[in-house]
Design a protein around this motif. Sequence first.
Motif, PDB file in Angstrom:
ATOM      1  N   TRP A   5       0.977  -1.066  -0.026  1.00 43.22           N
ATOM      2  CA  TRP A   5      -0.181   0.079   0.135  1.00 43.22           C
ATOM      3  C   TRP A   5       1.017   1.206   0.060  1.00 43.22           C
ATOM      4  O   TRP A   5       1.549   1.495   1.027  1.00 43.22           O
ATOM      5  N   PHE A  31       4.322   1.216   1.955  1.00 42.23           N
ATOM      6  CA  PHE A  31       4.253  -0.016   2.843  1.00 42.23           C
ATOM      7  C   PHE A  31       4.364  -1.048   2.053  1.00 42.23           C
ATOM      8  O   PHE A  31       3.458  -1.452   1.274  1.00 42.23           O
ATOM      9  N   LEU A  73       4.564  -5.518   3.068  1.00 36.65           N
ATOM     10  CA  LEU A  73       4.565  -6.358   4.116  1.00 36.65           C
ATOM     11  C   LEU A  73       4.517  -7.953   3.352  1.00 36.65           C
ATOM     12  O   LEU A  73       3.556  -8.266   2.647  1.00 36.65           O
ATOM     13  N   ASN A  96       5.689  -4.807  10.266  1.00 33.88           N
ATOM     14  CA  ASN A  96       6.328  -3.587   9.824  1.00 33.88           C
ATOM     15  C   ASN A  96       5.573  -2.264  10.274  1.00 33.88           C
ATOM     16  O   ASN A  96       5.461  -1.414   9.318  1.00 33.88           O
ATOM     17  N   ASN A  97       5.071  -2.462  11.481  1.00 33.79           N
ATOM     18  CA  ASN A  97       4.449  -1.123  12.158  1.00 33.79           C
ATOM     19  C   ASN A  97       3.004  -0.742  11.509  1.00 33.79           C
ATOM     20  O   ASN A  97       2.825   0.257  11.751  1.00 33.79           O
ATOM     21  N   PHE A  98       2.462  -1.781  10.968  1.00 35.21           N
ATOM     22  CA  PHE A  98       1.013  -1.499  10.336  1.00 35.21           C
ATOM     23  C   PHE A  98       0.196  -1.372  11.812  1.00 35.21           C
ATOM     24  O   PHE A  98       0.227  -2.165  12.479  1.00 35.21           O
ATOM     25  N   PRO A  99      -1.006  -0.604  11.551  1.00 30.51           N
ATOM     26  CA  PRO A  99      -1.385   0.456  10.517  1.00 30.51           C
ATOM     27  C   PRO A  99      -0.657   1.831  10.794  1.00 30.51           C
ATOM     28  O   PRO A  99      -0.778   2.728  10.447  1.00 30.51           O
ATOM     29  N   PHE A 139       1.248   4.701   8.530  1.00 32.63           N
ATOM     30  CA  PHE A 139       0.468   5.523   7.689  1.00 32.63           C
ATOM     31  C   PHE A 139       0.421   6.778   8.506  1.00 32.63           C
ATOM     32  O   PHE A 139       0.274   7.815   7.886  1.00 32.63           O
TER      33      PHE A 139
END
Length: 195
Positions: free
Chosen positions: A35, A38, A40, A152-155, A158
């Motif tokens: 996204w 981002f 993953l 990976n630090n989602f969310p 953003f």
Amino acid sequence: MNLPNRITLARICLIPVMMIFLLVDFDFYPDPLVWNDFVLPYNQLIAALIFILAASTDGIDGYLARKNNMVTNLGKLLDPLADKLLVAAILISLVEMGKCESWIAVVIISREFAVTGLRQIALLEGSVVAAGQSGKIKTVIQIVAIVALLINNFPFVFLGIPFDVIAIWAAALITIYSGIEYFVQNRHLLKGTGA
């Protein structure tokens, strides 16, 4: 072997499966989830789900053992061992992947094994070192931090918030605090007085 111990053994068996998904580069993975900026990889997502499943079994096996009066010496040995192996395996993997500072992994793993040693001393003295509130908070923060690193630090990525970094630092700090607390509260065990 009773049900709680089987659940604990299942947690141990999930560790190599999780590590295979995390560290082995398979050709059949589809393109990673993307996204904007981002990314993953699916293997990290699968490893995160396995980690969450394995971590959640910790509370289940202990609850079932206490509720159904199925606490055994094997369970007393396997349960903390499974927890330590799970956390050590994932932290070492995250260090290898460049997602976690090695000193943080060393601090967390060292505390886990030091407290396990303290508990073994207590058992030899005929007492039990129960998990304190800070130890329970430490476990939750470690799990949240590890999952944030795996996905990976989602969310939060953003929002521009380095939640994964904040969480792993918080995990390191509460780990140090809870380790000190365990040893201060149980220092009599180290003096050999037994009480």
